[in-house]
Design a protein around this motif. Structure first.
Motif, short mmCIF file in Angstrom:
data_model
loop_
_atom_site.label_atom_id
_atom_site.label_comp_id
_atom_site.label_asym_id
_atom_site.label_seq_id
_atom_site.Cartn_x
_atom_site.Cartn_y
_atom_site.Cartn_z
N VAL A 22 19.07 19.34 13.22
CA VAL A 22 18.21 19.80 12.08
C VAL A 22 16.90 18.92 12.18
O VAL A 22 15.77 19.60 12.03
CB VAL A 22 18.80 19.56 10.67
CG1 VAL A 22 17.96 19.69 9.46
CG2 VAL A 22 20.19 20.36 10.46
N ALA A 23 17.02 17.61 12.59
CA ALA A 23 15.94 17.10 12.64
C ALA A 23 15.04 17.32 13.82
O ALA A 23 13.75 17.34 13.59
CB ALA A 23 16.08 15.48 12.74
N ASP A 24 15.76 17.62 14.87
CA ASP A 24 14.72 18.02 15.91
C ASP A 24 14.22 19.50 15.63
O ASP A 24 12.98 19.63 16.18
CB ASP A 24 15.73 18.45 17.23
CG ASP A 24 15.07 18.99 18.38
OD1 ASP A 24 13.96 18.61 18.54
OD2 ASP A 24 15.61 19.68 19.18
N ARG A 25 14.78 20.22 15.17
CA ARG A 25 14.27 21.61 14.80
C ARG A 25 13.08 21.49 13.82
O ARG A 25 12.20 22.42 13.93
CB ARG A 25 15.45 22.63 14.27
CG ARG A 25 14.97 24.18 14.01
CD ARG A 25 16.12 25.21 13.79
NE ARG A 25 17.04 24.93 14.90
CZ ARG A 25 18.08 25.92 14.94
NH1 ARG A 25 18.19 26.62 13.58
NH2 ARG A 25 19.17 25.81 15.65
N LEU A 26 13.09 20.79 12.79
CA LEU A 26 12.24 20.35 11.80
C LEU A 26 10.93 19.46 12.22
O LEU A 26 10.00 19.40 11.29
CB LEU A 26 12.74 20.16 10.63
CG LEU A 26 13.73 21.01 9.97
CD1 LEU A 26 14.59 20.66 8.82
CD2 LEU A 26 12.84 22.27 9.58
N GLY A 27 11.24 18.82 13.23
CA GLY A 27 10.25 17.85 13.60
C GLY A 27 10.34 16.56 12.73
O GLY A 27 9.53 15.59 12.57
N ALA A 29 12.25 12.74 11.47
CA ALA A 29 13.12 11.62 12.16
C ALA A 29 14.57 11.72 11.67
O ALA A 29 15.21 12.53 10.87
CB ALA A 29 12.66 10.31 11.45
N TYR A 30 15.50 11.05 12.35
CA TYR A 30 16.77 11.00 12.27
C TYR A 30 17.20 9.54 12.18
O TYR A 30 16.86 8.52 12.96
CB TYR A 30 17.40 11.66 13.45
CG TYR A 30 18.74 11.49 13.84
CD1 TYR A 30 20.02 11.85 13.13
CD2 TYR A 30 19.27 10.66 14.70
CE1 TYR A 30 21.36 11.81 13.14
CE2 TYR A 30 20.82 10.55 14.94
CZ TYR A 30 21.66 10.93 14.37
OH TYR A 30 22.96 10.63 14.29
#
Length: 220
Positions: A22-27, A29-30
């Protein structure tokens, strides 16, 4: 303040893979809060602390320095300046993390660190995964997700993550962890009243990620 997505749920429900995706797809942080608890556990074991001795754990946790990287494609975790991404996955750390996590002073210290990371991120949002994010760490998060899966699916996933370990033994370990996490006095595992529950048992990882991304887009 950045958009916060709180992802909670029991071990083996797919939180880490989902939250990173989810973090990667939305740009976004995680932040993996579970890794922080394991890093503290590793550091205490290195110091020779008896993790069953809550007083000893409480007296020592303040000495441990934890640094968490928030890149979803390359998350990092360090304890006392040492990269512990590998060591915290060891059987020894896994065996000891539950009693350490149940010590109130440990949770107070790490919740404070987690909130600092959330507030300090420069990203447009942050996905934070753990067991008490929606109920304790980020109670005002605009999106809270409680991720679940049936016991067999959870055991199979975790066994696969651990290199094909015995599924029955893994299931027993997960049940023990659930019992400890759900009954501890400090920040027990619980679904926030306003959380969206997603059962990942029969969903692919991409399907779970897609559902959460859609929820984020609806609420931003």
């Amino acid at each position: 303040m950045s958009f916060v997505v709180a992802v909670d749920g029991p071990s083996g429900s797919g939180k880490s893979s989902t939250a990173r995706g989810v973090a990667d797809r939305l740009g976004f942080a995680y932040l993996d809060t579970g890794a922080m608890y394991r890093a503290v556990t590793w550091a205490l074991l290195q110091r020779g602390v008896d993790t069953a001795d809550a007083a000893a754990v409480a007296a020592t946790v303040g000495e441990v320095r934890i640094d968490s990287g928030t890149d979803p494609l390359a998350p990092t975790i360090a304890a006392d300046g040492i990269d512990v991404a590998g060591p915290i996955r060891s059987d020894e750390v896994v065996r000891h993390v539950s009693p350490v996590s149940a010590v109130p002073q440990v949770r107070t210290r790490l919740v404070d660190l987690q909130r600092r990371v959330i507030v300090g991120t420069d990203a447009p949002g942050i996905v934070v995964e753990g067991r008490d994010i929606g109920t304790v760490v980020a109670t005002d998060a605009p999106l809270k997700v409680f991720l679940v899966a049936d016991p067999q699916a959870r055991a199979e996933r975790r066994a696969a993550e651990e290199g094909g370990s015995d599924t029955a033994a893994t299931a027993a370990s997960l049940q023990r962890r659930d019992r400890i996490d759900s009954t501890r006095a400090a920040s027990p595992l619980a679904k926030a009243d306003d959380a969206v529950e997603i059962d990942s048992t029969h969903l692919s990882l991409d399907e779970v990620i897609g559902r959460i991304v859609s929820l984020v887009e609806e609420r931003r």
